[in-house]
Design an enzyme around this catalytic site. Structure first.
Site, PDB file in Angstrom:
ATOM      1  N   ARG A 156      47.364 -18.807  -6.388  1.00  0.00           N
ATOM      2  CA  ARG A 156      48.050 -17.757  -6.263  1.00  0.00           C
ATOM      3  C   ARG A 156      48.528 -17.466  -4.964  1.00  0.00           C
ATOM      4  O   ARG A 156      47.898 -17.809  -3.708  1.00  0.00           O
ATOM      5  CB  ARG A 156      46.947 -16.426  -6.430  1.00  0.00           C
ATOM      6  N   LYS A 180      40.068 -14.190  -6.636  1.00  0.00           N
ATOM      7  CA  LYS A 180      39.754 -12.770  -7.222  1.00  0.00           C
ATOM      8  C   LYS A 180      38.242 -12.565  -7.068  1.00  0.00           C
ATOM      9  O   LYS A 180      37.328 -13.536  -7.383  1.00  0.00           O
ATOM     10  CB  LYS A 180      40.282 -12.495  -8.397  1.00  0.00           C
ATOM     11  N   HIS A 251      54.454 -16.807  -8.617  1.00  0.00           N
ATOM     12  CA  HIS A 251      53.683 -16.783  -9.932  1.00  0.00           C
ATOM     13  C   HIS A 251      54.224 -17.663 -10.890  1.00  0.00           C
ATOM     14  O   HIS A 251      53.782 -18.203 -11.754  1.00  0.00           O
ATOM     15  CB  HIS A 251      53.455 -15.480 -10.369  1.00  0.00           C
ATOM     16  N   ARG A 254      52.928 -20.991 -10.335  1.00  0.00           N
ATOM     17  CA  ARG A 254      51.634 -21.129 -11.072  1.00  0.00           C
ATOM     18  C   ARG A 254      51.616 -21.427 -12.739  1.00  0.00           C
ATOM     19  O   ARG A 254      51.015 -22.171 -13.083  1.00  0.00           O
ATOM     20  CB  ARG A 254      50.713 -19.619 -10.734  1.00  0.00           C
ATOM     21  N   HIS A 277      40.697 -18.673 -13.653  1.00  0.00           N
ATOM     22  CA  HIS A 277      40.778 -17.540 -14.599  1.00  0.00           C
ATOM     23  C   HIS A 277      39.069 -17.247 -15.060  1.00  0.00           C
ATOM     24  O   HIS A 277      38.519 -18.398 -15.226  1.00  0.00           O
ATOM     25  CB  HIS A 277      41.358 -18.040 -15.789  1.00  0.00           C
ATOM     26  N   TYR A 286      49.086 -20.482 -22.012  1.00  0.00           N
ATOM     27  CA  TYR A 286      49.740 -21.501 -21.572  1.00  0.00           C
ATOM     28  C   TYR A 286      49.936 -22.484 -22.702  1.00  0.00           C
ATOM     29  O   TYR A 286      50.891 -23.423 -22.729  1.00  0.00           O
ATOM     30  CB  TYR A 286      49.298 -22.199 -20.340  1.00  0.00           C
TER      31      TYR A 286
END
Length: 305
Positions: A156, A180, A251, A254, A277, A286
């Site tokens: 990210r 995150k 992004h 990514r 994730h 994806y």
């Protein structure tokens, strides 16, 4: 609790998000924005005490957003925000029961992310390398390294901006990022990205660094740690010349990295770990991208398609 205390509730909730849930600043801002919107709606409904909050009030607020043209993705995000709030409010004794637990989350229409094809990705990287050879400036070296690392790692933009010199493992060719929820993960990067990174650190960074640089890997023009806006601009410019790409930022790189990994044979769990994730379901989008690209290639290439 009176309407004049709504601000106090928001302050306490912000403290919870920051200290207990370790959310990023932009995530906290989004949660508080949704909460402020709900509080405004409650005042319009004449609800002056947070302890009187009911599920019907929340549904009324969401319905009002929908009437005003709110997208399903926005409604879904707002519903998630308020469910988190009511869970916290119940545990904090502000409401007698968690009224948000029964709130249905509107299903957002999941749009497939735009991704580069592999030839386009190679073209963009080669163009950046040529720019380095032509300009021989610290900024050219930096920009090349930024785009190479983003595409190689699928990191990210905030993770890239937060990189410190100690986060690079030259022997294993990996970088360590803080994702995150303050979760660390180690991501491998390939030879081209490592070469670009080494070139920037050896021949470029010293031309910009100053006492404000500290241990940041990537620096802005004035020597401070690079900010997300600058990185986005770098990527927009780097990919802007590609045919068929209107506006793709970090992004998009990514998304491209994840798609190309899966198309190259990587399994979902590996890609999930690389991207950071929390849920495998997030990574599974994806597979849909890859299937769509496969079908498109089949239709274009097969004589009986």
């Amino acid at each position: 609790m009176s309407v004049t205390d709504f601000a106090e509730v928001a302050t306490a909730f912000e403290r919870h998000l920051r200290t207990e849930r370790n959310l990023a600043v932009h995530s906290i801002r989004a949660y508080l924005g949704d909460l402020e919107s709900l509080f405004t709606h409650l005042q319009i409904l004449g609800v002056a005490d947070i302890s009187h909050l009911e599920l019907s009030h929340i549904r009324s607020w969401l319905a009002n957003m929908q009437v005003k043209g709110g997208a399903r993705t926005s409604l879904s995000r707002r519903a998630v925000s308020i469910r988190l709030f009511t869970k916290w409010a119940f545990r904090s004794g502000l409401i007698a029961r968690d009224v948000g637990v029964a709130l249905a989350i509107p299903k957002a229409h999941r749009t497939l992310p735009e991704v580069l094809d592999i030839p386009s990705a190679k073209l963009a990287m080669n163009a950046l390398a040529m720019r380095v050879g032509e300009e021989e400036t610290p900024i050219a070296l930096r920009d090349c390294a930024i785009v190479e690392v983003l595409y190689a790692s699928g990191a990210r933009v905030a993770e890239l901006c937060g990189l410190d010199l100690r986060d690079i493992d030259y022997e294993r060719q990996t970088i360590r990022v803080l994702g995150k929820g303050n979760k660390e993960r180690t991501i491998p990067i390939g030879n081209p990205a490592m070469r670009a990174l080494k070139a920037w650190l050896k021949d470029g960074r010293s031309g910009i660094e100053n006492k404000l640089s500290e241990s940041a890997v990537f620096l802005g023009a004035r020597g401070k740690r690079i900010d997300q806006r600058t990185v986005r601009t770098v990527v927009y410019i780097a990919l802007g010349a590609l045919e068929g790409i209107e506006r793709m930022g970090p992004h998009g790189l990514r998304h491209s990295a994840a798609t190309h990994l899966l198309e190259g044979g990587a399994d979902l769990r590996t890609v999930q770990e690389i991207l950071g994730h929390a849920s495998l379901a997030t990574t599974q989008i994806y597979t849909h991208v890859s299937t769509e690209r496969l079908q498109k290639a089949f239709k274009q290439a097969h004589p009986r398609a």
